[in-house]
Design a protein around this motif. Structure first.
Motif, PDB file in Angstrom:
ATOM      1  N   LYS A   1       0.813  -1.216   0.000  1.00 57.77           N
ATOM      2  CA  LYS A   1       0.000   0.000   0.000  1.00 57.77           C
ATOM      3  C   LYS A   1       0.850   1.273   0.000  1.00 57.77           C
ATOM      4  O   LYS A   1       0.314   2.364  -0.068  1.00 57.77           O
ATOM      5  CB  LYS A   1      -0.907   0.009   1.230  1.00 57.77           C
ATOM      6  N   LYS A   2       2.159   1.104   0.094  1.00 63.61           N
ATOM      7  CA  LYS A   2       3.007   2.283   0.184  1.00 63.61           C
ATOM      8  C   LYS A   2       3.377   2.789  -1.198  1.00 63.61           C
ATOM      9  O   LYS A   2       3.652   2.013  -2.101  1.00 63.61           O
ATOM     10  CB  LYS A   2       4.276   1.941   0.961  1.00 63.61           C
ATOM     11  N   GLY A   3       3.409   4.105  -1.348  1.00 64.53           N
ATOM     12  CA  GLY A   3       3.816   4.686  -2.623  1.00 64.53           C
ATOM     13  C   GLY A   3       5.304   4.481  -2.835  1.00 64.53           C
ATOM     14  O   GLY A   3       6.103   4.664  -1.933  1.00 64.53           O
ATOM     15  N   VAL A   4       5.689   4.117  -4.032  1.00 68.45           N
ATOM     16  CA  VAL A   4       7.091   3.883  -4.349  1.00 68.45           C
ATOM     17  C   VAL A   4       7.461   4.645  -5.605  1.00 68.45           C
ATOM     18  O   VAL A   4       6.755   4.579  -6.608  1.00 68.45           O
ATOM     19  CB  VAL A   4       7.374   2.379  -4.573  1.00 68.45           C
ATOM     20  N   VAL A   5       8.547   5.399  -5.553  1.00 70.31           N
ATOM     21  CA  VAL A   5       9.089   6.058  -6.734  1.00 70.31           C
ATOM     22  C   VAL A   5      10.290   5.254  -7.185  1.00 70.31           C
ATOM     23  O   VAL A   5      11.293   5.160  -6.479  1.00 70.31           O
ATOM     24  CB  VAL A   5       9.498   7.510  -6.431  1.00 70.31           C
ATOM     25  N   LEU A   6      10.179   4.622  -8.346  1.00 72.78           N
ATOM     26  CA  LEU A   6      11.257   3.809  -8.895  1.00 72.78           C
ATOM     27  C   LEU A   6      11.865   4.565 -10.069  1.00 72.78           C
ATOM     28  O   LEU A   6      11.201   4.815 -11.066  1.00 72.78           O
ATOM     29  CB  LEU A   6      10.722   2.452  -9.351  1.00 72.78           C
ATOM     30  N   ALA A   7      13.113   4.959  -9.935  1.00 69.45           N
ATOM     31  CA  ALA A   7      13.800   5.716 -10.981  1.00 69.45           C
ATOM     32  C   ALA A   7      14.917   4.877 -11.554  1.00 69.45           C
ATOM     33  O   ALA A   7      15.781   4.400 -10.816  1.00 69.45           O
ATOM     34  CB  ALA A   7      14.360   7.023 -10.412  1.00 69.45           C
ATOM     35  N   ILE A   8      14.895   4.665 -12.857  1.00 67.57           N
ATOM     36  CA  ILE A   8      15.888   3.826 -13.514  1.00 67.57           C
ATOM     37  C   ILE A   8      16.617   4.640 -14.564  1.00 67.57           C
ATOM     38  O   ILE A   8      16.021   5.122 -15.523  1.00 67.57           O
ATOM     39  CB  ILE A   8      15.227   2.597 -14.167  1.00 67.57           C
ATOM     40  N   LYS A   9      17.921   4.799 -14.353  1.00 68.68           N
ATOM     41  CA  LYS A   9      18.748   5.555 -15.297  1.00 68.68           C
ATOM     42  C   LYS A   9      19.479   4.590 -16.211  1.00 68.68           C
ATOM     43  O   LYS A   9      20.102   3.639 -15.762  1.00 68.68           O
ATOM     44  CB  LYS A   9      19.764   6.418 -14.560  1.00 68.68           C
ATOM     45  N   SER A  10      19.410   4.850 -17.509  1.00 64.05           N
ATOM     46  CA  SER A  10      20.120   4.042 -18.492  1.00 64.05           C
ATOM     47  C   SER A  10      20.786   4.955 -19.508  1.00 64.05           C
ATOM     48  O   SER A  10      20.285   6.039 -19.799  1.00 64.05           O
ATOM     49  CB  SER A  10      19.153   3.108 -19.229  1.00 64.05           C
TER      50      SER A  10
END
Length: 476
Positions: free
Chosen positions: A430-439
């Motif tokens: 239920k927790k908000g997650v910010v997933l940032a993927i740099k390529s």
């Protein structure tokens, strides 16, 4: 005159000093303080003890680095005693006057029955409330421009009409800060994120992310950036197939995909994590946000059961990562084995600039030790941690961003595969997650065929830390 270490001025809350301090320093000591300001946005100086009643109250500080003259002005406050038995004066927002102001001239303009107090105080030391008003009035007569600089540090504006820290506003600010931080780590101009720093009061109650108002956002299943992950571990397929709002940012050879994994309205979320996957450096970093209470963070942070649960989850993940073989490659080297960080910040609901919210980053492993060592107790009992509790043992946002961007922190390349189940559990919760993927952007085949450089990066010169000041010349 531009400000140094100006995060406090970004607040819409009042900052009204009713007393002051005149600090005399040698030029070399001032340079040391300026270096602290450049790295930490705050510095400290030991001073003779001031009245206990004046502690924790805003105090305007005048600095003299030239005998007989005031040369700088800054914001300051005394929270605690220094190790030397003196008081510790915390200083920030240091401003250099356009020209030194004669102390003798200020003394000659001081008037009133209590003028003797002000004339004595202006030579150095603590300035009482009565003397402070007289000195400010005399400064205005002697040098209106210097008085304007000093007055510019005082914020008499009223707080905003609605400062209720509800979940929706907090999570909006957390999400935005997480995305801004990701952009800065990736080296992408933060101006590409055209999102208001604060949640609009008229916004829909059904908003689940800061991207909900952006028409250019796609769902994660449309993104090709994660395609290569499908070939290494099928657990990543779970991440790709979720219908989360996502946005891709590009700058030169850097490509950043930000995924806001939320399925509940902002009001119902419990908080926000930042998970930064650096494919270029083969590392992953986790950040958990916590907020200092109070207008200026003065009420500190009280560790609760929720934090204990979150740290236990991190501990379980860390135990799994510890079983992975040691990465002996140069690319796999890290300063430490702890990829989990806590960010403590204040001013969350008053931050109005385009940058990240100023704060304190600490590894979770260090936080555990600090918590055991904290002896300061709250009014109602229980442990309370203030910004001062960390001393200098923390990373500023600038330090953290540079460290993650260069691959000095986070998991090793060999630990990446085992993280997929952990991410899956977080995204399913239920927790908000910010997933940032740099390529890195793939090479352009046409450029290679023509024998041209693959990328054409335009490097803009860095903005001066102290605009208007001549750069120092260093002879080697």
């Amino acid at each position: 005159m531009a400000l140094a270490g100006n995060q406090y001025l970004e607040s819409r809350f009042p900052w009204i000093p009713n007393h002051g301090y005149v600090l005399t320093l040698k030029a070399d000591r001032l340079e040391e303080l300026e270096r602290d300001l450049a790295g930490n946005s705050i510095c400290s100086q030991a001073i003779p003890k001031i009245p206990m009643a004046m502690r924790r109250k805003p105090m305007l500080c005048f600095l003299s680095t030239k005998k007989g003259y005031l040369t700088h002005v800054a914001r300051s406050v005394v929270y605690y005693a220094a190790e030397s038995g003196k008081d510790k004066l915390e200083i920030w927002n240091l401003i250099l006057f356009a020209k030194p102001v004669s102390i003798a001239r200020i003394r000659s303009k001081i008037e009133g029955r209590q003028g003797w107090r002000a004339r004595k105080a202006i030579t150095g030391g603590h300035v009482s409330s009565v003397a402070f008003d007289l000195i400010m009035a005399a400064l205005l007569q002697v040098d209106p421009e210097a008085a304007k600089f000093a007055e510019g540090l005082i914020n008499r504006s009223s707080p905003p009409s609605d400062t209720t820290p509800n979940n929706a506003k907090i999570n909006w600010a957390y999400q935005r800060d997480a995305v801004i931080t990701s952009l800065e780590i990736a080296g992408i101009p933060k101006e590409q994120l055209k999102i208001k720093s604060q949640l609009d009061e008229n916004s829909s109650d059904e908003l689940t992310s800061i991207f909900d108002i952006n028409e250019t956002v796609t769902t994660i299943e449309d993104l090709a950036i994660l395609q290569d992950l499908d070939n290494t571990n099928e657990d990543w397929v779970f991440v790709k197939r979720q219908h989360y709002p996502a946005k891709t940012f590009v700058n030169g050879e850097a490509k950043l995909t930000v995924i806001l994994a939320n399925k509940l309205p902002l009001e119902m979320q419990l908080g926000v994590d930042l998970i930064y996957v650096n494919e270029t450096m083969k590392s992953v970093v986790f950040v958990q946000y916590k907020m200092f209470a109070g207008t200026d963070g003065e009420d500190g942070y009280r560790p609760n059961d929720q934090l204990a649960i979150e740290i236990e989850r991190m501990h379980e993940a860390a135990a799994t990562l510890a079983g992975v073989a040691t990465d002996e490659s140069c690319d796999g080297y890290r300063f430490g084995s702890d990829p989990f960080f806590l960010k403590f910040c204040s001013k969350l609901l008053s931050h109005e600039t385009g940058s990240h919210v100023p704060g304190i980053y600490v590894p979770v492993g260090y936080w555990k030790r600090l918590l055991k060592a904290v002896t300061r107790q709250g009014v109602r009992g229980g442990t309370v941690v203030h910004a001062e509790t960390f001393g200098k043992r923390y990373f500023t946002p600038t330090h953290f961003i540079d460290m993650v961007a260069r691959g000095w922190a986070g998991t090793s390349a060999l630990q990446t595969d085992v993280l997929a189940p952990y991410l899956r559990d977080m995204l399913a919760g239920k927790k908000g997650v910010v997933l940032a993927i740099k390529s890195p952007l793939p090479a352009n085949p046409m450029d290679e065929d023509e024998g041209l450089p693959t990328h054409h990066r335009v490097v803009k010169p860095k903005k001066p830390r102290y605009p208007g000041r001549k750069p120092k010349t260093v002879e080697i």
